[in-house]
Motif scaffolding. Sequence first.
Motif, PDB file in Angstrom:
ATOM      1  N   VAL A  44       1.020  -1.057   0.107  1.00  0.00           N
ATOM      2  CA  VAL A  44       0.014  -0.123   0.025  1.00  0.00           C
ATOM      3  C   VAL A  44       0.892   1.130   0.008  1.00  0.00           C
ATOM      4  N   PHE A  45       0.608   2.106  -1.070  1.00  0.00           N
ATOM      5  CA  PHE A  45       1.507   3.144  -1.011  1.00  0.00           C
ATOM      6  C   PHE A  45       0.606   4.454  -0.648  1.00  0.00           C
ATOM      7  N   HIS A  46       1.036   5.410   0.040  1.00  0.00           N
ATOM      8  CA  HIS A  46       0.110   6.461   0.260  1.00  0.00           C
ATOM      9  C   HIS A  46       0.840   7.859  -0.423  1.00  0.00           C
ATOM     10  N   LEU A  47       0.039   8.595  -1.069  1.00  0.00           N
ATOM     11  CA  LEU A  47       0.192   9.631  -1.935  1.00  0.00           C
ATOM     12  C   LEU A  47      -0.449  10.953  -1.685  1.00  0.00           C
ATOM     13  N   GLY A  48       0.048  12.187  -2.075  1.00  0.00           N
ATOM     14  CA  GLY A  48      -0.871  13.281  -1.777  1.00  0.00           C
ATOM     15  C   GLY A  48      -0.607  14.059  -2.912  1.00  0.00           C
ATOM     16  N   PRO A  49      -1.153  15.378  -3.047  1.00  0.00           N
ATOM     17  CA  PRO A  49      -0.815  16.271  -4.099  1.00  0.00           C
ATOM     18  C   PRO A  49       0.245  16.518  -4.337  1.00  0.00           C
ATOM     19  N   ARG A  50       1.169  16.763  -3.422  1.00  0.00           N
ATOM     20  CA  ARG A  50       2.748  16.884  -3.525  1.00  0.00           C
ATOM     21  C   ARG A  50       3.769  15.841  -4.231  1.00  0.00           C
ATOM     22  N   SER A  51       2.942  14.700  -4.220  1.00  0.00           N
ATOM     23  CA  SER A  51       3.688  13.631  -4.931  1.00  0.00           C
ATOM     24  C   SER A  51       4.028  13.823  -6.417  1.00  0.00           C
ATOM     25  N   GLY A  52       3.565  14.881  -6.877  1.00  0.00           N
ATOM     26  CA  GLY A  52       3.590  15.095  -8.350  1.00  0.00           C
ATOM     27  C   GLY A  52       3.272  14.319  -9.279  1.00  0.00           C
ATOM     28  N   ARG A  53       3.345  12.813  -9.068  1.00  0.00           N
ATOM     29  CA  ARG A  53       2.915  11.813 -10.077  1.00  0.00           C
ATOM     30  C   ARG A  53       2.228  10.791  -9.415  1.00  0.00           C
ATOM     31  N   ALA A  54       1.079  10.308 -10.265  1.00  0.00           N
ATOM     32  CA  ALA A  54       0.636   9.175  -9.259  1.00  0.00           C
ATOM     33  C   ALA A  54       1.153   7.839  -9.960  1.00  0.00           C
ATOM     34  N   ALA A  55       2.420   7.493  -9.689  1.00  0.00           N
ATOM     35  CA  ALA A  55       3.020   6.369 -10.095  1.00  0.00           C
ATOM     36  C   ALA A  55       4.035   5.856  -9.154  1.00  0.00           C
ATOM     37  N   VAL A  56       4.013   4.344  -8.950  1.00  0.00           N
ATOM     38  CA  VAL A  56       4.692   3.651  -7.900  1.00  0.00           C
ATOM     39  C   VAL A  56       5.356   2.447  -8.696  1.00  0.00           C
ATOM     40  N   GLN A  57       6.478   2.154  -8.284  1.00  0.00           N
ATOM     41  CA  GLN A  57       7.205   0.862  -8.712  1.00  0.00           C
ATOM     42  C   GLN A  57       7.569   0.143  -7.696  1.00  0.00           C
ATOM     43  N   THR A  58       7.744  -1.234  -7.548  1.00  0.00           N
ATOM     44  CA  THR A  58       8.254  -2.070  -6.595  1.00  0.00           C
ATOM     45  C   THR A  58       8.829  -3.424  -7.326  1.00  0.00           C
ATOM     46  N   ARG A  59       8.969  -4.405  -6.528  1.00  0.00           N
ATOM     47  CA  ARG A  59       9.492  -5.790  -7.055  1.00  0.00           C
ATOM     48  C   ARG A  59       8.624  -6.591  -5.754  1.00  0.00           C
ATOM     49  N   MET A  60       8.074  -7.659  -6.566  1.00  0.00           N
ATOM     50  CA  MET A  60       7.363  -8.579  -5.403  1.00  0.00           C
ATOM     51  C   MET A  60       7.714 -10.060  -6.016  1.00  0.00           C
ATOM     52  N   ARG A  61       7.241 -10.990  -5.201  1.00  0.00           N
ATOM     53  CA  ARG A  61       7.451 -12.570  -5.393  1.00  0.00           C
ATOM     54  C   ARG A  61       5.842 -12.923  -5.678  1.00  0.00           C
ATOM     55  N   LEU A  62       6.152 -13.828  -6.681  1.00  0.00           N
ATOM     56  CA  LEU A  62       4.918 -14.508  -7.107  1.00  0.00           C
ATOM     57  C   LEU A  62       4.719 -15.873  -6.729  1.00  0.00           C
ATOM     58  N   ALA A  63       3.804 -16.566  -5.845  1.00  0.00           N
ATOM     59  CA  ALA A  63       3.941 -17.707  -5.350  1.00  0.00           C
ATOM     60  C   ALA A  63       3.502 -18.819  -6.602  1.00  0.00           C
ATOM     61  N   THR A  64       2.855 -18.310  -7.437  1.00  0.00           N
ATOM     62  CA  THR A  64       2.332 -19.166  -8.934  1.00  0.00           C
ATOM     63  C   THR A  64       1.751 -18.354  -9.567  1.00  0.00           C
ATOM     64  N   SER A  65       1.222 -18.647 -10.716  1.00  0.00           N
ATOM     65  CA  SER A  65       0.248 -17.983 -11.742  1.00  0.00           C
ATOM     66  C   SER A  65      -1.094 -17.572 -11.154  1.00  0.00           C
ATOM     67  N   GLN A  66      -1.566 -16.290 -11.560  1.00  0.00           N
ATOM     68  CA  GLN A  66      -2.394 -15.750 -10.724  1.00  0.00           C
ATOM     69  C   GLN A  66      -2.922 -14.396 -11.033  1.00  0.00           C
ATOM     70  N   ARG A  67      -4.016 -13.798 -10.520  1.00  0.00           N
ATOM     71  CA  ARG A  67      -4.343 -12.635 -10.996  1.00  0.00           C
ATOM     72  C   ARG A  67      -3.937 -11.541  -9.896  1.00  0.00           C
ATOM     73  N   LEU A  68      -3.343 -10.417 -10.615  1.00  0.00           N
ATOM     74  CA  LEU A  68      -3.124  -9.142  -9.848  1.00  0.00           C
ATOM     75  C   LEU A  68      -3.954  -7.991  -9.759  1.00  0.00           C
ATOM     76  N   THR A  69      -4.212  -7.413  -8.735  1.00  0.00           N
ATOM     77  CA  THR A  69      -5.366  -6.382  -8.807  1.00  0.00           C
ATOM     78  C   THR A  69      -4.655  -4.806  -8.342  1.00  0.00           C
ATOM     79  N   ALA A  70      -4.584  -3.890  -9.210  1.00  0.00           N
ATOM     80  CA  ALA A  70      -4.024  -2.618  -8.257  1.00  0.00           C
ATOM     81  C   ALA A  70      -5.463  -1.952  -8.265  1.00  0.00           C
ATOM     82  N   VAL A  71      -5.632  -1.040  -6.808  1.00  0.00           N
ATOM     83  CA  VAL A  71      -6.734  -0.236  -6.674  1.00  0.00           C
ATOM     84  C   VAL A  71      -6.302   1.131  -6.218  1.00  0.00           C
ATOM     85  N   ALA A  72      -6.637   2.125  -6.825  1.00  0.00           N
ATOM     86  CA  ALA A  72      -6.401   3.581  -6.279  1.00  0.00           C
ATOM     87  C   ALA A  72      -7.590   4.060  -5.715  1.00  0.00           C
ATOM     88  N   GLN A  73      -7.254   4.978  -4.525  1.00  0.00           N
ATOM     89  CA  GLN A  73      -8.333   5.629  -3.780  1.00  0.00           C
ATOM     90  C   GLN A  73      -8.025   7.104  -4.018  1.00  0.00           C
TER      91      GLN A  73
END
Length: 149
Positions: free
Chosen positions: A96-125
């Motif tokens: 979960v990434f917390h942003l605000g108007p001073r963030s400049g861009r609404a973009a994040v990057q990371t790396r993760m581990r995937l246990a197996t083939s699956q569906r990933l979902t990104a949700v923005a509030q």
Amino acid sequence: MATLTRRHLVLAAGTALLARPDAAHATPERMRAAIAAFTGGAPLRDGRVTLDIATLVDNGNTVPVAVRVDSPMTAADHVQRIAVFSELNPNTEVAVFHLGPRSGRAAVQTRMRLATSQRLTAVAQLSDGSHWQHSVDVVVTLAACIEGG
């Protein structure tokens, strides 16, 4: 009368965890529940969010993930939070990434581990209370997280 030792308690606790198959494994239902908890039950809309991840991953140990949200990032209209959810990883809510108007861009990057083939979902509030989503089905040829968690 048998004496209860620490070894017996540890064995009993381990047996109880094994008896609950959902204790260490995520499911699509658990992902939906985690998303509902993130949104507070608010409806999800498709669009505005782009989840950028390869749809075919050779090795699930370190997978690059990027999320972008179409937003002007002004005080009146900005992204407050971005979350990434995994359908079958042991931890359903990956980040979960917390942003605000001073963030400049609404973009994040990371790396993760995937246990197996699956569906990933990104949700923005967004600051207006709306929630937007994007999902991607990922095929993993060599799974990560297989050593029990």
